[in-house]
Design an enzyme around this catalytic site. Structure first.
Site, mmCIF file in Angstrom:
data_model
loop_
_atom_site.group_PDB
_atom_site.id
_atom_site.type_symbol
_atom_site.label_atom_id
_atom_site.label_comp_id
_atom_site.label_asym_id
_atom_site.label_seq_id
_atom_site.Cartn_x
_atom_site.Cartn_y
_atom_site.Cartn_z
ATOM 1 N N ASN A 1 4.465 1.568 -72.339
ATOM 2 C CA ASN A 1 3.807 1.944 -71.091
ATOM 3 C C ASN A 1 3.544 0.714 -70.235
ATOM 4 O O ASN A 1 3.252 -0.373 -70.731
ATOM 5 C CB ASN A 1 2.529 2.758 -71.330
ATOM 6 C CG ASN A 1 1.511 2.126 -72.248
ATOM 7 O OD1 ASN A 1 1.855 1.503 -73.246
ATOM 8 N ND2 ASN A 1 0.243 2.303 -71.920
ATOM 9 N N GLU B 1 1.329 -0.072 -66.969
ATOM 10 C CA GLU B 1 0.302 0.420 -66.044
ATOM 11 C C GLU B 1 0.288 -0.374 -64.744
ATOM 12 O O GLU B 1 0.884 -1.450 -64.646
ATOM 13 C CB GLU B 1 -1.078 0.347 -66.709
ATOM 14 C CG GLU B 1 -1.205 1.292 -67.864
ATOM 15 C CD GLU B 1 -2.580 1.290 -68.496
ATOM 16 O OE1 GLU B 1 -2.824 2.177 -69.317
ATOM 17 O OE2 GLU B 1 -3.422 0.408 -68.191
ATOM 18 N N ALA C 1 -2.529 -0.924 -61.161
ATOM 19 C CA ALA C 1 -3.848 -0.622 -60.591
ATOM 20 C C ALA C 1 -3.809 0.640 -59.743
ATOM 21 O O ALA C 1 -4.794 1.371 -59.670
ATOM 22 C CB ALA C 1 -4.354 -1.797 -59.767
ATOM 23 N N ALA C 2 -2.679 0.923 -59.120
ATOM 24 C CA ALA C 2 -2.473 2.202 -58.443
ATOM 25 C C ALA C 2 -1.901 3.136 -59.511
ATOM 26 O O ALA C 2 -0.689 3.204 -59.714
ATOM 27 C CB ALA C 2 -1.514 2.049 -57.272
ATOM 28 N N TYR C 3 -2.794 3.810 -60.242
ATOM 29 C CA TYR C 3 -2.424 4.540 -61.458
ATOM 30 C C TYR C 3 -1.119 5.341 -61.389
ATOM 31 O O TYR C 3 -0.330 5.274 -62.323
ATOM 32 C CB TYR C 3 -3.565 5.460 -61.909
ATOM 33 C CG TYR C 3 -4.683 4.707 -62.582
ATOM 34 C CD1 TYR C 3 -4.504 4.131 -63.827
ATOM 35 C CD2 TYR C 3 -5.908 4.565 -61.955
ATOM 36 C CE1 TYR C 3 -5.520 3.429 -64.444
ATOM 37 C CE2 TYR C 3 -6.941 3.867 -62.568
ATOM 38 C CZ TYR C 3 -6.740 3.298 -63.810
ATOM 39 O OH TYR C 3 -7.747 2.615 -64.415
ATOM 40 N N CYS D 1 5.083 5.781 -68.349
ATOM 41 C CA CYS D 1 4.886 5.960 -69.782
ATOM 42 C C CYS D 1 6.052 5.350 -70.547
ATOM 43 O O CYS D 1 7.160 5.214 -70.028
ATOM 44 C CB CYS D 1 4.800 7.446 -70.112
ATOM 45 S SG CYS D 1 3.419 8.300 -69.321
ATOM 46 N N GLU E 1 7.903 6.575 -72.910
ATOM 47 C CA GLU E 1 9.040 7.464 -73.086
ATOM 48 C C GLU E 1 9.980 7.416 -71.887
ATOM 49 O O GLU E 1 11.202 7.335 -72.029
ATOM 50 C CB GLU E 1 8.571 8.913 -73.285
ATOM 51 C CG GLU E 1 7.697 9.104 -74.505
ATOM 52 C CD GLU E 1 6.208 9.003 -74.195
ATOM 53 O OE1 GLU E 1 5.772 8.008 -73.544
ATOM 54 O OE2 GLU E 1 5.463 9.903 -74.613
ATOM 55 N N CYS F 1 3.127 13.030 -73.147
ATOM 56 C CA CYS F 1 2.337 13.706 -72.118
ATOM 57 C C CYS F 1 3.212 14.750 -71.410
ATOM 58 O O CYS F 1 4.428 14.832 -71.634
ATOM 59 C CB CYS F 1 1.787 12.685 -71.120
ATOM 60 S SG CYS F 1 3.037 11.999 -69.989
ATOM 61 N N CYS G 1 6.243 13.333 -69.378
ATOM 62 C CA CYS G 1 7.312 12.878 -70.272
ATOM 63 C C CYS G 1 8.021 14.057 -70.923
ATOM 64 O O CYS G 1 9.241 14.040 -71.102
ATOM 65 C CB CYS G 1 6.759 11.929 -71.329
ATOM 66 S SG CYS G 1 6.287 10.326 -70.620
#
Length: 161
Positions: free
Chosen positions: A63, A65, A67-69, A74, A76, A113, A116
């Site tokens: 994964n 990440e 800051a802008a989610y 992910c 996968e 998730c 994915c």
């Protein structure tokens, strides 16, 4: 008059990594290594993925990440998109995942998730063959699904467009 539709699934559960076949154990070792390289400073929840392609290449992802989610990805999808770009047309045989907090052990198996699951489903439909999926926490039990259809029944695909 409405009718009831029952959907069921069957998954295999292994008590630990040592119960896996040697090929699957090796693949999970790749996922564990990929997890250690995850970039997860916000959630502190690291995920590693390893994919075995039909040509026996192993592709990993973790994964990433942001800051802008919504801009992160992910593990996968990182692995699948890399495999698709570097090995176009080569089917995916297996996918293994390990996930959990970066600072502690987590022994509950973590499945893909929803986003994915949709992407994996699309890959399965495109290659016209299921993808075995194994998932675990940072250790402990490992769950095996014979294909994404086991985890995402009634999936949305191009037939609805």
């Amino acid at each position: 008059m409405s009718k009831k539709l029952n959907i069921s699934t069957s998954l295999e559960v292994y008590e630990n990594l040592q119960e896996l076949a040697s090929e699957d154990f090796l693949l999970m070792e790749h996922a564990v290594k990929a997890r250690s390289r995850a970039y997860a400073p916000y959630s502190e929840f690291a995920v590693g993925c390893a994919i075995l392609l039909e040509n026996n290449e192993i592709v990993t992802g973790n994964n990433q990440e942001n800051a802008a989610y919504p801009s992160g990805l992910c593990a996968e999808r990182v692995a699948l998109f890399y495999a698709g770009s570097q090995y176009p047309g080569v089917p995916v045989k297996k996918m293994v995942l390990t996930a959990g907090p970066m600072s502690s052990d987590f022994f509950k198996p973590v499945p893909p998730c929803g986003a994915c699951r949709q992407v994996i489903s699309e890959y399965e439909k495109r290659q016209e063959n299921g993808i075995e999926i194994y998932f675990m926490g940072t250790g402990g039990k490992v769950v095996r699904a014979s294909s994404m259809e086991s985890l995402l029944p009634l999936s949305f695909d191009k037939n609805y467009l």
